[in-house]
Design an enzyme around this catalytic site. Sequence first.
Site, mmCIF file in Angstrom:
data_model
loop_
_atom_site.group_PDB
_atom_site.id
_atom_site.type_symbol
_atom_site.label_atom_id
_atom_site.label_comp_id
_atom_site.label_asym_id
_atom_site.label_seq_id
_atom_site.Cartn_x
_atom_site.Cartn_y
_atom_site.Cartn_z
ATOM 1 N N HIS A 497 1.075 -1.192 -0.100
ATOM 2 C CA HIS A 497 0.153 -0.170 0.134
ATOM 3 C C HIS A 497 0.799 1.340 -0.029
ATOM 4 O O HIS A 497 0.704 2.138 -0.891
ATOM 5 C CB HIS A 497 -0.910 -0.054 1.134
ATOM 6 C CG HIS A 497 -1.808 1.163 1.167
ATOM 7 N ND1 HIS A 497 -3.048 1.212 1.120
ATOM 8 C CD2 HIS A 497 -1.462 2.408 1.782
ATOM 9 C CE1 HIS A 497 -3.618 2.262 1.414
ATOM 10 N NE2 HIS A 497 -2.827 3.012 1.763
ATOM 11 N N GLU A 498 1.841 1.298 0.984
ATOM 12 C CA GLU A 498 2.651 2.381 1.267
ATOM 13 C C GLU A 498 3.576 2.766 -0.242
ATOM 14 O O GLU A 498 3.803 3.970 -0.629
ATOM 15 C CB GLU A 498 3.481 2.502 2.230
ATOM 16 C CG GLU A 498 2.687 2.718 3.495
ATOM 17 C CD GLU A 498 1.769 3.802 3.675
ATOM 18 O OE1 GLU A 498 2.166 4.820 3.152
ATOM 19 O OE2 GLU A 498 0.651 3.697 4.293
ATOM 20 N N HIS A 501 1.718 4.699 -2.826
ATOM 21 C CA HIS A 501 1.858 6.125 -2.674
ATOM 22 C C HIS A 501 3.174 6.659 -3.150
ATOM 23 O O HIS A 501 3.425 7.528 -3.846
ATOM 24 C CB HIS A 501 1.896 6.408 -1.349
ATOM 25 C CG HIS A 501 0.295 6.536 -0.852
ATOM 26 N ND1 HIS A 501 -0.574 7.314 -1.186
ATOM 27 C CD2 HIS A 501 0.136 5.652 0.540
ATOM 28 C CE1 HIS A 501 -1.523 7.067 -0.367
ATOM 29 N NE2 HIS A 501 -1.097 6.193 0.599
ATOM 30 N N HIS A 504 3.364 6.941 -7.045
ATOM 31 C CA HIS A 504 2.590 8.131 -7.217
ATOM 32 C C HIS A 504 3.599 9.271 -7.180
ATOM 33 O O HIS A 504 3.591 10.281 -8.106
ATOM 34 C CB HIS A 504 1.351 8.298 -6.212
ATOM 35 C CG HIS A 504 0.439 9.213 -6.890
ATOM 36 N ND1 HIS A 504 -0.686 9.633 -5.835
ATOM 37 C CD2 HIS A 504 0.216 9.901 -7.893
ATOM 38 C CE1 HIS A 504 -1.487 10.078 -6.795
ATOM 39 N NE2 HIS A 504 -1.043 10.716 -7.830
#
Length: 709
Positions: A497-498, A501, A504
């Site tokens: 999940h991290e 980011h 991104h």
Amino acid sequence: MNRTNVIIAASVAAVFSVAHAAEPASLLPASNPFAKASTLPFGYPAFDKIKNEDYAPAFEEGMRQNAAEIEAIANNKKPATFDNTIVAMEKSGQLLNRVSTVFYSLSGANTNDTFKALERDLSPKLAAHNDAIRLNGKLYARIKSLYDKRDKLHLDAESKYLLERYHTDFVRAGAKLSDADKQKLKTMNAELAKLQTTFTQNVQEEANASALVVDTREELAGMSDKAIDAAAATAKAKGQDGKFLIPVVNTTGQASLSVLTNRAVREKLMALSQARGSHGGPYDNTQVVLAMVKLRAEKAALMGYPNFAAYALEDQTAHDTEAVNKILAELTRPAVANAKKEGAEIQQAIDKAHGGFQLASYDWSFYSDKVKAERFNFDQNELRPYFELNNVLTNGVFFAANKVYGLSFKERKDLPVYDPDVRVFDVFDADGKQLAIFIADMYARSNKRGGAWMNAYVSQSSLMGTHPVVANHLNIPKPNAGEPTLLTYDELRTMFHEFGHALHGMFSNVKYPRFAGTRVPRDYVEFPSQVNEMWSVWPEVLANYAKHYQTGAPMPKELLDKVVAAKKFNEGFRTTEYLAASILDQKWHQLGVSQIPTDVLGFEAAALKSAGVDYAPVPPRYRTTYFSHTFAGGYSAGYYGYVWAEKLDADAVEWFVENGGMQRKNGDYFRKMLLSKGGTMDAMQMYRNFRGRDAKIEPLLERRGLTEK
């Protein structure tokens, strides 16, 4: 679901920007490491040269320089142009950005008493500095003159959107208020900044003060010998030799509740967790919350809104409270119904074991694991030997990024770090050119706040010629020396999940710093990271990393099948605890000025009951007095954003599956249409451009087991 607090380090003033361009003359001594841009690759911070005493003078000089730059722009005698006003603002504040980026990143990841004192001192000063920019009448007049003729300026799409965003930012910051109201707003913002800092520091101090302390090993029965030894070592380090200490961290639920066999000890641990910030003493947050809610409501009223949520949501993709209340209400009924079904099943397990008691919140984790083990014939702990930290990172997270996007990674030991456990990697694009630097800070520390998050030390911008330096922070318990770090399934998902980011931030391909990477609406920012979770159990990825840390044997297919089969297990609990926290966030921030209560816990109980989420065995994921997301972490009236973004995520995952799954063509398209664009356009239009339509909610309902049977 992973709860992530994404830090945009320069958020104290959105006009700050990263740059390697000309800067104004500095009064800061050249010996201060912030005086000039770092000469390390990609502007990577010189952590080894930065001392505690360097921050305060750098902040002072940074604010002075930035104020002078803004005054020069506002008082420019030449007519406003896009370059001499908007671009000039994008280039301003370089020193202030450098110091604030590092300081606010480390205040979460590696704080100390000096940091805490400086943070308390800085918060009102930075709020005042930001207000001085946003409430500058001459500056706003220049921006408005450009905005009013934006269709005649022949700007490219990104530049035009930047102009529109600057105008919106200034209006929402109060630029159109009267001078008297501007002064009121400045006072409110300064006080709110102080309150947020107080709340944050209280939460961290209370976590340490609320630790569970027991006298005997027997009271911790169910925990492994190594975990009990660690509890003894922690107690000794805290001056309580001979006792055993279990820290209370982050969410309401505590990891040890799933294994502790002594019900009285479980009850005490849960009570300590839920009481944080609400039982008096130096770290009590009840009055802080009430003061903050009142000020936010007053600020919203001053700006012409009925409540703070209405003000905050107008600039998010949800746009208004009606849309948020609607999605939360639609999910609440089936979620609570599922949770109660799960609770009934757990009660049967308690009765079967002749427990002789009714299910309580501190029983749920312990007995739900037993139900899961019986139903699916496996224990969560069976997974951990296959989830060794380094293997998950390099052969799981990085492997997936290579397969989907063509990235490759090379660890480097020559760059300085702020803690010996921090690791640094060069990131290379598919063409072999370096794309970014990635910092991995995975272990929990007493001076590190709870949760997991990403931040950018340097953001990409073609205007400034900068490239990304991004970091992931987790709170994985560090094992004793020589022992492997074996992850839980939730920790595994959090890593993926991290890193979503981080991708991104790495893939940002924008001109202006204002739009770089994760600088998108709060209720959209979790979407790309949630999509990246899909690769954690993708067969090709799992086969590459899920290997026994001792034998190297792959995870047996039957064990994987059990994991997949159990994915929706306990989803009623997970969804209900999340919705309860989201509803609390909205209930607090949808209050008008005349509606502020005097009793925090009483209001909380009434709010949960009125929304239909007052199911005692499933308390909110965060209770009000330690709900940092909404009272200190930038998610004020925005905690709903996780499920709002998950609607996009589930729909996008369906797109990947429909188009053949893990293929470079899919990754390249996702990168081109979404990840590279940062905040350069309306977020929902960006999604429509990618998907060809709006997201459907059905994939989300199916994922969470909320479809009608």
